[in-house]
Design an enzyme around this catalytic site. Structure first.
Site, PDB file in Angstrom:
ATOM      1  N   HIS A  63     -49.100  36.567 -64.895  1.00  0.00           N
ATOM      2  CA  HIS A  63     -47.823  35.928 -65.246  1.00  0.00           C
ATOM      3  C   HIS A  63     -48.010  34.572 -65.944  1.00  0.00           C
ATOM      4  CE1 HIS A  63     -43.758  34.415 -65.055  1.00  0.00           C
ATOM      5  NE2 HIS A  63     -44.093  33.505 -64.176  1.00  0.00           N
ATOM      6  N   GLU A  92     -45.281  24.876 -56.894  1.00  0.00           N
ATOM      7  CA  GLU A  92     -44.232  25.515 -56.127  1.00  0.00           C
ATOM      8  C   GLU A  92     -44.769  26.551 -55.121  1.00  0.00           C
ATOM      9  OE1 GLU A  92     -40.844  27.085 -58.063  1.00  0.00           O
ATOM     10  OE2 GLU A  92     -40.095  27.039 -56.000  1.00  0.00           O
ATOM     11  N   ASP A  93     -45.738  27.350 -55.552  1.00  0.00           N
ATOM     12  CA  ASP A  93     -46.142  28.497 -54.734  1.00  0.00           C
ATOM     13  C   ASP A  93     -47.462  28.344 -54.002  1.00  0.00           C
ATOM     14  OD1 ASP A  93     -43.885  29.688 -55.691  1.00  0.00           O
ATOM     15  OD2 ASP A  93     -44.909  30.833 -57.250  1.00  0.00           O
ATOM     16  N   ASP A 274     -23.291  46.740 -90.160  1.00  0.00           N
ATOM     17  CA  ASP A 274     -24.524  45.950 -90.260  1.00  0.00           C
ATOM     18  C   ASP A 274     -25.456  46.188 -89.069  1.00  0.00           C
ATOM     19  OD1 ASP A 274     -22.586  44.790 -88.774  1.00  0.00           O
ATOM     20  OD2 ASP A 274     -22.950  42.745 -89.435  1.00  0.00           O
TER      21      ASP A 274
END
Ligand code: MN
Length: 739
Positions: A63, A92-93, A274
């Site tokens: 990721h 954060e993790d 279009d």
């Protein structure tokens, strides 16, 4: 559970392969020492995420690598951003702290990571303060735009890899994405990313329509490609003859934009002309680019007849997000309108990569539209009183709106959103000018404050020292700046009046022998059905509450029981949720639970069995069932995610649901009769209402009918389509939108 066999050695190789691909993407911006920095960031991310996996089972490190790759390749960001993208989830993790980051990578990187960590909580499911958090997120934008750009890369990768998420998560992420991230990408000039975000959201919120349009596009692909090559062949030849070096190709429009067009014009897929645009990208030098673009324009319009109403010159006046291009719509060889976009390589890079490319090409320090926009966001954020939800709405409107260009009497150019009024212009010049504005002269003619400005107007503002902002101004101004200023000035005005009212009330209560204390003030506020003591004071000052009313209060005092406000508390929501959830599933089953739970079908989208739906917990009206493609759904889900309940239909037989059909056709005596015969006699369906408009032989009707489910409705639509004289039958969302 399924056993997972993982080949760790193969995974390690794959990680390295992806890392090397990232380095290749970074190459254009790499300077001495950069490679080492990126490696260091990669090593830290790899180590700290080493025990984590994504929902798909893949190693988590895929990721951050992918996010960094998007940042480099699709947004064109440099080394600092690549480093931050690799580390964006670390603080954060994992156990790594912001101090660790600062020690290893310096202050700048730490600041950006801090910003990224802060926004990650913005859409926390349990947070009822999403709007307020969004405001905080924009504060970080004012701090360093890279935070938002990396956040967009992060969101894009999450949306690309969402298939393993549970359905409710998918819906929630998709809603936030169209509600906020796509508009942000648009505003920052990242058109490619904006379109992809919108398409991905649609893929999850409107699965069937998305697939339908996708299949339709595939069916006609070969035919379309043949048309495009026939169309661009002659253009290419003449460009070459005239010595212009150019890349000419056809580009498909996004599924989301095609769907928007179908909805907006209420036409079937076949009538959207279009489905693609032709792009001419010229290789030009800075001092020739404008002339070259117009030369190409002249070549195109010599070959194909242009529609004079459809010329857009964003080269002379670029959009505020930096977009430059020349758009024209011409009649193709088969009598079909074709949009042609003409620009240079430099302009194209700005159109695709937006902000980052913009900075790369910025030679002088003259203010670009984008700088002005970031400055506006900063100004807006400085207004401390603004209600967070209002702010969000105003802000979003500014994200979406197209611009017009207005001249001051001295010829300076001011950019305003479409539909801006003379008063918006006044506030744009200066707050004081806006506040004291009594009228304007547009192209030397006197006009009222609410006059809607047109592109190219020259405006002179007339002021008076006697003027003050009025409540009804809010009904016609469109810029966030004007709205915020008017609101804060009205508030200030009200506060002053209320202060007088407070003294008046004190005197009056004395006469009535009532103690002036906060307990009694709240009782009075409640008794007069007002929302705050300030409102009470205000009403007293304005004479709307007088001594007679106060006497009535005294008389009724003993019978009043003060109840707390109807406010849904967090624990109540939790209780409600627990009750809703069936024993073996966490889904509200519509039909089965009907007696047990108080719920209603929302009348903004009239869901019927078979539609994809969700439940929304309202303050006083139980649970409302909406379609996931309801026009209000995204707003509800992104602002009140914690009040969303999953819902699914159970077998319904005897129940009938209200839905609307829009029918167009050739007006013919007896057409209504034929329609009602099919509906009432053949299908035995009850009609609630029919409204018909007929204009020059064209018939347009809206019919509200009761059906059992989507299959029932589809059968009816099919049958109605076979009625002679009818050209289209489509379902619409609500009565209000029928006209
Ligand atoms: Mn992430």
């Amino acid at each position: 559970m399924k056993e997972l066999v993982i080949d760790l050695e193969a995974e390690k190789n794959e990680i390295l392969k992806r890392y090397r691909a990232l380095l290749r993407a970074c190459k254009p911006t790499l300077q001495k020492g950069d490679k080492r920095m990126i490696r260091k960031a990669f090593d830290m991310a790899l180590e700290s995420h080493k025990d984590m996996r994504r929902k798909s089972g893949e190693p988590y490190i895929y990721h951050p690598i992918a996010v960094a790759q998007i940042a480099a390749e699709e947004i064109g960001l440099g080394t600092t951003s690549i480093v931050c993208a690799l580390l964006h989830d670390v603080v954060e993790d994992t156990d790594v702290s912001l101090d660790d980051i600062e020690r290893e990578f310096g202050k700048k990187v730490a600041r950006i990571i801090d910003g990224l960590t802060k926004i990650s909580g913005v859409f926390d499911t349990n947070s009822s303060l999403q709007a307020e958090n969004f405001r905080k997120m924009l504060l970080t934008l004012a701090d360093d735009v890279r935070v938002i750009l990396i956040k967009l890369a992060d969101r894009l990768h999450n949306m690309r890899t969402m298939e393993f998420m549970p359905r409710d998560k998918q819906l929630k992420l998709s809603s936030e994405t169209v509600y906020l991230y796509a508009p942000l990408a648009h505003r920052l000039g990242l058109y490619a990313i904006k379109s992809e975000l919108e398409d991905l959201s649609m893929k999850y919120t409107e699965r069937e329509t998305y697939q339908f349009i996708k299949n339709k596009l595939n069916e006609k692909k070969a035919e379309r490609e043949r048309f495009i090559s026939d169309f661009i062949g002659p253009i290419k030849n003449i460009l070459k003859e005239q010595g212009l070096d150019a890349d000419v190709f056809g580009r498909p429009k996004s599924i989301h934009s095609i769907w928007n067009k179908m909805k907006k014009k209420a036409i079937p897929f076949e009538e959207v002309y279009d489905l693609f645009a032709i792009r001419i990208i010229l290789d030009s030098t800075p001092d020739h680019e404008k002339a070259d673009c117009w030369k190409a324009y002249s070549i195109v319009t010599d070959l194909y007849r242009p529609n004079p109403d459809r010329l857009r010159d964003w080269i002379s006046s670029p959009k505020a997000n930096g977009y430059e291009s020349l758009h024209t719509t011409v009649m193709g060889p088969r009598g079909q309108w074709v949009e042609v976009q003409i620009r240079t390589k430099r302009m194209n890079e700005i159109a695709e990569k937006g902000f980052a490319a913009h900075w790369k090409y910025k030679e002088s320090s003259t203010d670009s539209g984008l700088d002005q926009w970031v400055q506006k966001v900063r100004d807006m954020l400085k207004n401390p009183d603004a209600n967070a939800l209002d702010f969000l709405d105003d802000f979003k409107m500014n994200l979406f709106s197209d611009e017009i260009f207005i001249f001051t009497p001295k010829g300076a150019l001011i950019q305003l959103p479409l539909d801006a009024t003379a008063l918006d212009f006044a506030f744009e010049i200066h707050t004081d000018v806006g506040a004291s504005c009594i009228g304007a002269k547009v192209n030397h003619k006197l006009v009222p404050l609410n006059y809607k400005l047109q592109n190219g107007d020259q405006v002179e503002i007339i002021t008076s020292s006697k003027q003050t902002p009025k409540e009804d101004w809010l009904n016609f101004v469109v810029t966030a700046k004007a709205k915020a200023k008017i609101k804060s000035s009205l508030k200030e005005e009200k506060r002053k009046v209320a202060e007088d009212g407070k003294e008046i009330l004190e005197r009056k209560l004395k006469t009535l022998k009532i103690t002036y204390n906060s307990d009694n003030i709240y009782k009075l506020t409640y008794y007069f059905k007002l929302t705050s003591p300030q409102d009470l004071f205000y009403n007293v000052a304005k004479g709307l509450i007088d001594i007679k009313d106060l006497r009535e209060f005294v008389a009724s005092e003993k019978t009043i029981e003060i109840k707390p406000q109807d406010k849904i508390e967090a624990d109540q929501v939790q209780n409600l949720l627990r009750n809703i959830k069936a024993k073996d599933s966490d889904i509200l089953l519509i039909g089965e639970d009907m007696q047990k739970i108080d719920y209603k079908l929302a009348n903004c989208c009239n869901p019927i069995p078979g539609d994809d739906v969700f439940g929304f917990i309202t303050v006083s009206d139980g649970i409302k069932i909406h379609r996931t493609n309801c026009p209000n759904a995204t707003k509800l889900m992104s602002n009140y995610g914690y009040r969303i309940v999953k819902a699914r239909w159970t077998n319904q037989q005897e129940l009938a649901f209200l839905t609307g059909l829009r029918i167009t056709g050739i007006d013919d005596v007896g057409l209504i009769n034929k329609l009602t015969t099919v509906i009432s006699n053949d299908f035995k369906i009850n009609i609630r209402s029919i409204t018909v408009d007929s204009d020059n032989g064209i018939f347009e009707g809206s019919i509200m009918v009761y059906v059992n489910d989507t299959n029932h409705l589809d059968d009816l639509i099919k049958k109605l389509n076979t009625v002679k004289g009818i050209t289209s039958v489509t379902r619409f969302d609500s009565l209000e939108k029928a006209s």
